[in-house]
Design a protein around this motif. Structure first.
Motif, PDB file in Angstrom:
ATOM      1  N   ASP A  81       0.794  -1.364   0.507  1.00 57.84           N
ATOM      2  CA  ASP A  81      -0.229   0.241  -0.481  1.00 57.84           C
ATOM      3  C   ASP A  81       0.445   1.002  -0.591  1.00 57.84           C
ATOM      4  OD1 ASP A  81      -2.557  -0.960  -0.219  1.00 57.84           O
ATOM      5  OD2 ASP A  81      -2.926  -1.440   2.243  1.00 57.84           O
ATOM      6  N   ILE A  82       2.012   1.342   0.994  1.00 57.39           N
ATOM      7  CA  ILE A  82       2.470   2.276   0.790  1.00 57.39           C
ATOM      8  C   ILE A  82       3.913   2.635  -0.317  1.00 57.39           C
ATOM      9  CG2 ILE A  82       4.956   2.732   2.110  1.00 57.39           C
ATOM     10  CD1 ILE A  82       4.648   2.116   4.189  1.00 57.39           C
ATOM     11  N   PHE A  83       3.499   1.591  -0.904  1.00 61.78           N
ATOM     12  CA  PHE A  83       4.670   1.517  -2.513  1.00 61.78           C
ATOM     13  C   PHE A  83       3.335   2.074  -3.598  1.00 61.78           C
ATOM     14  CE2 PHE A  83       6.758   0.492  -6.756  1.00 61.78           C
ATOM     15  CZ  PHE A  83       7.840   1.130  -6.525  1.00 61.78           C
ATOM     16  N   ALA A  84       1.633   1.596  -3.759  1.00 64.09           N
ATOM     17  CA  ALA A  84       0.800   2.489  -4.696  1.00 64.09           C
ATOM     18  C   ALA A  84       0.380   3.236  -4.409  1.00 64.09           C
ATOM     19  CB  ALA A  84      -0.154   0.728  -3.954  1.00 64.09           C
ATOM     20  N   GLN A  85       0.863   3.615  -3.422  1.00 67.85           N
ATOM     21  CA  GLN A  85       0.346   5.203  -2.681  1.00 67.85           C
ATOM     22  C   GLN A  85       1.293   6.108  -3.536  1.00 67.85           C
ATOM     23  OE1 GLN A  85      -0.397   5.190   1.622  1.00 67.85           O
ATOM     24  NE2 GLN A  85      -2.144   4.073   1.249  1.00 67.85           N
ATOM     25  N   GLY A  86       2.748   5.937  -3.883  1.00 67.37           N
ATOM     26  CA  GLY A  86       3.772   6.422  -3.648  1.00 67.37           C
ATOM     27  C   GLY A  86       4.470   7.331  -2.425  1.00 67.37           C
ATOM     28  N   LYS A  87       3.885   6.795  -1.415  1.00 66.47           N
ATOM     29  CA  LYS A  87       4.520   7.681  -0.144  1.00 66.47           C
ATOM     30  C   LYS A  87       5.443   8.362  -0.416  1.00 66.47           C
ATOM     31  CE  LYS A  87       5.122   7.981   4.684  1.00 66.47           C
ATOM     32  NZ  LYS A  87       4.338   6.148   6.059  1.00 66.47           N
ATOM     33  N   GLU A  88       5.342   9.671  -0.222  1.00 69.42           N
ATOM     34  CA  GLU A  88       6.963  10.405  -0.358  1.00 69.42           C
ATOM     35  C   GLU A  88       7.739  10.275   0.993  1.00 69.42           C
ATOM     36  OE1 GLU A  88       7.844  15.179  -0.183  1.00 69.42           O
ATOM     37  OE2 GLU A  88       6.069  14.796   0.642  1.00 69.42           O
ATOM     38  N   ASN A  89       9.187   9.900   0.818  1.00 69.07           N
ATOM     39  CA  ASN A  89      10.123   9.519   1.353  1.00 69.07           C
ATOM     40  C   ASN A  89      10.347   7.903   1.460  1.00 69.07           C
ATOM     41  OD1 ASN A  89      11.713  12.010   0.578  1.00 69.07           O
ATOM     42  ND2 ASN A  89      10.700  13.497   2.244  1.00 69.07           N
ATOM     43  N   ALA A  90       9.579   7.435   0.975  1.00 76.35           N
ATOM     44  CA  ALA A  90       9.825   5.830   1.603  1.00 76.35           C
ATOM     45  C   ALA A  90       9.793   5.368   0.078  1.00 76.35           C
ATOM     46  CB  ALA A  90       8.189   5.081   1.434  1.00 76.35           C
ATOM     47  N   VAL A  91      10.618   3.729   1.058  1.00 79.24           N
ATOM     48  CA  VAL A  91      11.810   3.085   0.329  1.00 79.24           C
ATOM     49  C   VAL A  91      10.697   1.784   0.221  1.00 79.24           C
ATOM     50  CG1 VAL A  91      14.218   2.078  -0.496  1.00 79.24           C
ATOM     51  CG2 VAL A  91      13.627   4.748   0.322  1.00 79.24           C
ATOM     52  N   VAL A  92      11.095   1.115   0.111  1.00 72.41           N
ATOM     53  CA  VAL A  92      10.299  -0.325  -0.213  1.00 72.41           C
ATOM     54  C   VAL A  92      11.017  -1.354  -0.862  1.00 72.41           C
ATOM     55  CG1 VAL A  92       7.948  -1.400  -0.133  1.00 72.41           C
ATOM     56  CG2 VAL A  92       8.103   1.096  -0.166  1.00 72.41           C
ATOM     57  N   SER A  93      10.753  -2.335   0.034  1.00 78.77           N
ATOM     58  CA  SER A  93      11.162  -4.323  -0.324  1.00 78.77           C
ATOM     59  C   SER A  93      10.498  -4.366  -1.247  1.00 78.77           C
ATOM     60  CB  SER A  93      11.921  -4.977   0.663  1.00 78.77           C
ATOM     61  OG  SER A  93      10.440  -5.801   1.527  1.00 78.77           O
ATOM     62  N   TYR A  94      11.391  -4.933  -2.228  1.00 75.24           N
ATOM     63  CA  TYR A  94      10.921  -5.643  -3.772  1.00 75.24           C
ATOM     64  C   TYR A  94      12.571  -7.326  -3.459  1.00 75.24           C
ATOM     65  CZ  TYR A  94       9.054  -7.851  -7.393  1.00 75.24           C
ATOM     66  OH  TYR A  94       8.037  -8.168  -8.275  1.00 75.24           O
ATOM     67  N   THR A  95      11.398  -8.736  -2.897  1.00 75.21           N
ATOM     68  CA  THR A  95      12.430  -9.224  -3.663  1.00 75.21           C
ATOM     69  C   THR A  95      11.847 -10.671  -4.921  1.00 75.21           C
ATOM     70  OG1 THR A  95      10.961 -11.014  -2.339  1.00 75.21           O
ATOM     71  CG2 THR A  95      13.499 -10.168  -1.568  1.00 75.21           C
ATOM     72  N   VAL A  96      13.065 -10.906  -5.669  1.00 76.05           N
ATOM     73  CA  VAL A  96      12.928 -12.035  -6.953  1.00 76.05           C
ATOM     74  C   VAL A  96      13.091 -13.327  -6.116  1.00 76.05           C
ATOM     75  CG1 VAL A  96      12.836 -12.174  -9.287  1.00 76.05           C
ATOM     76  CG2 VAL A  96      12.507 -10.367  -8.083  1.00 76.05           C
ATOM     77  N   THR A  97      12.238 -14.452  -6.315  1.00 79.00           N
ATOM     78  CA  THR A  97      13.574 -15.753  -5.800  1.00 79.00           C
ATOM     79  C   THR A  97      12.403 -16.889  -6.577  1.00 79.00           C
ATOM     80  OG1 THR A  97      13.963 -14.788  -3.526  1.00 79.00           O
ATOM     81  CG2 THR A  97      14.389 -17.192  -4.303  1.00 79.00           C
ATOM     82  N   PRO A  98      13.293 -17.797  -7.025  1.00 84.32           N
ATOM     83  CA  PRO A  98      12.487 -18.581  -8.153  1.00 84.32           C
ATOM     84  C   PRO A  98      11.153 -19.511  -6.970  1.00 84.32           C
ATOM     85  CG  PRO A  98      14.778 -19.013  -8.264  1.00 84.32           C
ATOM     86  CD  PRO A  98      14.404 -18.140  -6.934  1.00 84.32           C
ATOM     87  N   THR A  99      10.487 -19.731  -7.799  1.00 87.46           N
ATOM     88  CA  THR A  99       8.982 -20.205  -6.430  1.00 87.46           C
ATOM     89  C   THR A  99       9.543 -21.780  -5.868  1.00 87.46           C
ATOM     90  OG1 THR A  99       7.354 -19.323  -7.563  1.00 87.46           O
ATOM     91  CG2 THR A  99       6.636 -21.633  -6.574  1.00 87.46           C
ATOM     92  N   ALA A 100      10.514 -22.474  -6.336  1.00 89.61           N
ATOM     93  CA  ALA A 100      11.173 -23.875  -5.727  1.00 89.61           C
ATOM     94  C   ALA A 100      12.624 -23.551  -6.101  1.00 89.61           C
ATOM     95  CB  ALA A 100      10.402 -24.982  -6.447  1.00 89.61           C
ATOM     96  N   PRO A 101      13.068 -23.084  -5.431  1.00 91.94           N
ATOM     97  CA  PRO A 101      15.157 -22.463  -5.682  1.00 91.94           C
ATOM     98  C   PRO A 101      15.302 -23.972  -5.489  1.00 91.94           C
ATOM     99  CG  PRO A 101      13.624 -21.356  -3.677  1.00 91.94           C
ATOM    100  CD  PRO A 101      12.742 -21.900  -3.892  1.00 91.94           C
ATOM    101  N   GLU A 102      16.738 -23.716  -6.837  1.00 94.29           N
ATOM    102  CA  GLU A 102      17.567 -25.042  -6.847  1.00 94.29           C
ATOM    103  C   GLU A 102      18.370 -25.169  -5.818  1.00 94.29           C
ATOM    104  OE1 GLU A 102      18.237 -26.162 -10.955  1.00 94.29           O
ATOM    105  OE2 GLU A 102      15.936 -25.971 -11.286  1.00 94.29           O
ATOM    106  N   LYS A 103      19.547 -25.767  -6.264  1.00 92.45           N
ATOM    107  CA  LYS A 103      20.549 -24.933  -5.751  1.00 92.45           C
ATOM    108  C   LYS A 103      21.800 -24.183  -5.865  1.00 92.45           C
ATOM    109  CE  LYS A 103      26.013 -27.537  -4.552  1.00 92.45           C
ATOM    110  NZ  LYS A 103      26.459 -28.935  -4.490  1.00 92.45           N
ATOM    111  N   ASN A 104      21.302 -23.951  -7.140  1.00 95.51           N
ATOM    112  CA  ASN A 104      22.167 -22.526  -7.977  1.00 95.51           C
ATOM    113  C   ASN A 104      21.584 -21.586  -7.868  1.00 95.51           C
ATOM    114  OD1 ASN A 104      25.172 -24.037  -8.206  1.00 95.51           O
ATOM    115  ND2 ASN A 104      23.719 -25.799  -9.165  1.00 95.51           N
ATOM    116  N   SER A 105      20.250 -21.816  -7.898  1.00 92.30           N
ATOM    117  CA  SER A 105      19.147 -20.489  -8.183  1.00 92.30           C
ATOM    118  C   SER A 105      19.478 -19.696  -7.057  1.00 92.30           C
ATOM    119  CB  SER A 105      17.668 -20.238  -7.711  1.00 92.30           C
ATOM    120  OG  SER A 105      17.586 -21.419  -8.134  1.00 92.30           O
TER     121      SER A 105
END
Length: 286
Positions: free
Chosen positions: A218-242
């Motif tokens: 919600d904070i990100f969607a609203q474009g809150k001033e001076n706010a920084v938001v996390s985002y991670t991208v990970t395989p759904t089923a990570p392998e050893k070398n993911s």
């Protein structure tokens, strides 16, 4: 006389060698130079065939793409013209890490078209590639962050036109600007944080917060001033070398403040690590 002729010949030979070397150096074309035509050439935006995603991509490109002319094409059209140096291409594609058996994540990439021959002066190359979401069963947060991804890609390309450090350094170097976090509130979605992280009671005094996923979104969607938001991208089923990719993006200006990756499969440690929080806290005065 013989000595004079010998010295003269030697000087002439050295001059010729220097001239040849200087000429060779003059022909070296850096990435900054290769990108100098980015603003004038058409960027062909490659659609995926997924109605929902393509609709969102079309809408956001129409709203946000301002650095070059653009047009939409199909995957088949891309295959037919990808080796032409007349175009740049923005495409969504699955990415497989080295030694992964299957692609683990989907990325949004900007490429310069051209032949695949590395010896060709106009060879194709990747300008920048943004981790977008898991390749299989993504959670849908990619739609929220898609506008920011497009803004980051555009700004990266513009900066790479001015600096080879940016062009060759990639997102990891480009984004590492923790000093700019001062005066900003940093919000980490719970699902973006590794289970091994032990919160520090001093974090909130430095405006570092771990909050629920929906609140962070919600904070990100609203474009809150001076706010920084996390985002991670990970395989759904990570392998050893993911790999897991960890990003910090400002909600209001869509600046990229952090882009790191770590192996997620072998240890199961997906998400922001304790070391990330320690690093950020070091630069975060308030």
């Amino acid at each position: 006389m013989k000595k004079f002729l010998y010295i003269s010949t030697l000087i002439l030979a050295l001059f010729c060698i220097f001239s040849i070397c200087a000429g060779a150096q003059a022909k070296i074309t850096t990435r900054k130079v290769k990108l100098s035509d980015f603003g004038t050439k058409v960027t062909k935006v490659v659609l995926t065939g997924s109605d929902i995603y393509d609709q969102a991509l079309r809408a956001e490109i129409t709203r946000r793409w301002h650095v070059s002319p653009y047009e939409f094409i199909s995957g088949g059209e891309y295959a037919a013209v990808r080796n032409s140096d007349k175009y740049y291409f923005l495409l969504t594609q699955d990415s497989r890490a080295r030694k992964e058996s299957e692609p683990g994540i989907t990325v949004l990439s900007l490429e310069k078209g051209g032949p695949d021959d590395p010896k060709a002066p106009n060879e194709t190359f990747e300008v920048v590639s943004m981790p977008l979401c898991a390749a299989e069963d993504p959670d849908g947060r990619e739609y929220l962050f898609l506008p920011a991804m497009l803004d980051i890609i555009q700004q990266f390309a513009l900066d790479a036109m001015q600096s080879d450090r940016v062009g060759y350094g990639g997102l990891g170097v480009y984004a590492e600007s923790p000093g700019k976090l001062s005066g900003r509130d940093v919000y980490f979605a719970e699902s973006d944080v590794s289970p091994d992280v032990v919160p520090d009671q001093t974090w909130e005094a430095r405006s570092i917060f771990i909050i629920g996923d929906s609140e962070a979104d919600d904070i990100f969607a609203q474009g809150k001033e001076n706010a920084v938001v996390s985002y991670t991208v990970t395989p759904t089923a990570p392998e050893k070398n993911s790999y897991c990719y960890r990003l910090l993006i400002s909600a209001d200006t869509h600046e990229l403040f952090l882009c790191r990756r770590n192996r997620a499969g072998a240890t199961g440690k997906a998400g922001f690590q304790q070391a990330d929080f320690k690093f950020i806290k070091t630069f975060k005065k308030k």
